[in-house]
Design an enzyme around this catalytic site. Sequence first.
Site, PDB file in Angstrom:
ATOM      1  N   LYS A   1       0.854  -1.188   0.000  1.00 47.08           N
ATOM      2  CA  LYS A   1       0.000   0.000   0.000  1.00 47.08           C
ATOM      3  C   LYS A   1       0.893   1.242   0.000  1.00 47.08           C
ATOM      4  O   LYS A   1       1.705   1.428   0.910  1.00 47.08           O
ATOM      5  CB  LYS A   1      -0.922  -0.008   1.220  1.00 47.08           C
TER       6      LYS A   1
ATOM      7  N   ASP B   1     -13.948   1.826   9.787  1.00 42.24           N
ATOM      8  CA  ASP B   1     -14.353   2.060   8.403  1.00 42.24           C
ATOM      9  C   ASP B   1     -15.102   0.834   7.883  1.00 42.24           C
ATOM     10  O   ASP B   1     -14.500  -0.216   7.629  1.00 42.24           O
ATOM     11  CB  ASP B   1     -13.116   2.326   7.535  1.00 42.24           C
TER      12      ASP B   1
END
Length: 406
Positions: free
Chosen positions: A112, A245
Amino acid sequence: MMTEANIKRLVSKLSQMRGAALKLGQFMSIQDTHILPPEIDKIFRRVQDSAHYMPDWQMEQVMSTALGPSWSENFISFDRIPFAAASIGQVHTAILAASVSPTGKEERVAVKIQFPNIVNSIESDLGYIKLLLTAGKLLPKGLFLDRTISVMKAELADECDYVREASYLKTFGTPEYLGKDSRFKVPWVWDGSASTVLVMERVDGVSVGEADASNLTQNDRNDISAWIIELCLKELFEFRAMQTDPNWTNFLWNSDTRQIELVDFGATREYSKEFMDSWLSLLQAAALGDREACVEWSTKVGYLTGEENQVMLDAHVNSMTLLATPFKASTPQPFSFGQGSQWADITAEIRAQIPVMLQHRLTPPPKETYSLNRKLSGSFLLASRLGARVDTKAIWDKVVGKYTLG
């Protein structure tokens, strides 16, 4: 203002802003769903589908700054074309070299990589979005946009720190958290990761949001929903640390291992024992239908000031008791979340209370509840999307029954 041409221009601008705009789109579409005017909602939903990738030279620059100019020597192979982009970064597939791998073997990993200058742009981007949303007086005053933006600013700053995210990945992978729970898979993290580059074990599941199109059995749907709802409650009442989230791409279903793979801990936050005691007492009062206690605990938590009129009190208490319905002793189990179900009726009733609360609300919700409600609502929303039937009261008793107040 809201012509198709202007909407396209706004979507293009906000997509390039990445972090703040995408985050607000997520935030609004789950946290305050059905509050936004349709035109604004339409913009944010389009922005969520329009994430931009970095050009290759920029990706190379981020990798070199974070891991050193010879960063590629850590990998046997590295796919320079990302397979996913999120609000603050993009993700590449690679194979970690055995010499640096935590297992001593070559391992498939997901890398990432954070978009450059995201951290520095948060404040100006949020200011731009605030201007956009307030210019046309399109938002109700009860939305308390300043508080929403303040909470988002803090959340985005946390999410930009991949060292922080790596520490939560490691924590949730320990036996004290989910390491011994065979229903979940928490990927390992490479210790060579940096604040803007996170390297973790690559997993093979598909997003639970897309899984409903992949021939899941009803049992699979029920299990996925039940496990995510239970995880949500465990995060609150056992760990007091929650990945907040509820974006469905953060939860991957591996049909071979029958595990839910958890791949994003950037939005993890912790809650104090004092706050969780009060919030649980509020939810218990709502589940018992005790309106007086519901008002008392809502004031203590910070939803109410004590100066509200009766219209606001009734709307707030009604919403809380409706939200607690899956956990009530009187609710028939297993609880159905699908279309035409009791949950569909409940969400319609809650929705009807929102305009009333926006008109009469005297204070913004406590900052802790933005992320908490988003995750809980997201868990229920997923169960609804999957058409699941879940014994929610049994899950509640299993988790909350072990909680000690005080």
